[in-house]
Design a protein around this motif. Structure first.
Motif, mmCIF file in Angstrom:
data_model
loop_
_atom_site.group_PDB
_atom_site.id
_atom_site.type_symbol
_atom_site.label_atom_id
_atom_site.label_comp_id
_atom_site.label_asym_id
_atom_site.label_seq_id
_atom_site.Cartn_x
_atom_site.Cartn_y
_atom_site.Cartn_z
ATOM 1 N N ASP A 1 14.483 5.731 -2.566
ATOM 2 C CA ASP A 1 14.515 6.091 -3.985
ATOM 3 C C ASP A 1 14.435 4.875 -4.903
ATOM 4 N N GLY A 2 14.319 3.681 -4.339
ATOM 5 C CA GLY A 2 14.319 2.459 -5.132
ATOM 6 C C GLY A 2 12.990 2.187 -5.813
ATOM 7 N N GLN A 3 13.028 1.217 -6.713
ATOM 8 C CA GLN A 3 11.829 0.724 -7.382
ATOM 9 C C GLN A 3 11.511 -0.649 -6.815
ATOM 10 N N PHE A 4 10.219 -0.892 -6.583
ATOM 11 C CA PHE A 4 9.798 -2.105 -5.896
ATOM 12 C C PHE A 4 8.633 -2.775 -6.607
ATOM 13 N N TYR A 5 8.449 -4.039 -6.260
ATOM 14 C CA TYR A 5 7.239 -4.790 -6.569
ATOM 15 C C TYR A 5 6.528 -5.027 -5.243
ATOM 16 N N VAL A 6 5.218 -5.214 -5.302
ATOM 17 C CA VAL A 6 4.497 -5.809 -4.184
ATOM 18 C C VAL A 6 4.312 -7.258 -4.576
ATOM 19 N N VAL A 7 4.730 -8.148 -3.688
ATOM 20 C CA VAL A 7 4.585 -9.574 -3.944
ATOM 21 C C VAL A 7 3.628 -10.159 -2.912
#
Length: 70
Positions: free
Chosen positions: A10-16
């Motif tokens: 359920d989290g929010q992420f970045y692609v790095v």
């Protein structure tokens, strides 16, 4: 028991990505580590994984692939 923020469905992420064109998911609530830059997001874990799967088709680091493989 603590949970792993990298596995939070359920989290929010970045692609790095790094200079070797390697990708990783990174929780958006924490600072991106040195040597990495945000290339996608903030978005859901699923959307970030889709972004990575569509773009990271050769898992070898850029320095191993060579300049002609870009």
């Amino acid at each position: 028991m603590s949970s792993n923020p990298f596995e939070n469905l359920d989290g929010q992420f970045y692609v790095v990505a790094n200079d070797e064109q390697q990708y990783s998911l990174w929780p958006s609530f924490t600072a991106v580590p040195a040597g990495w830059r945000v290339v996608f997001g903030e978005d859901t874990r699923g959307n970030c994984l889709t972004y990575v799967e569509e773009r990271w088709t050769d898992l070898r680091p850029q320095s191993v692939r060579g300049p002609l493989a870009a």
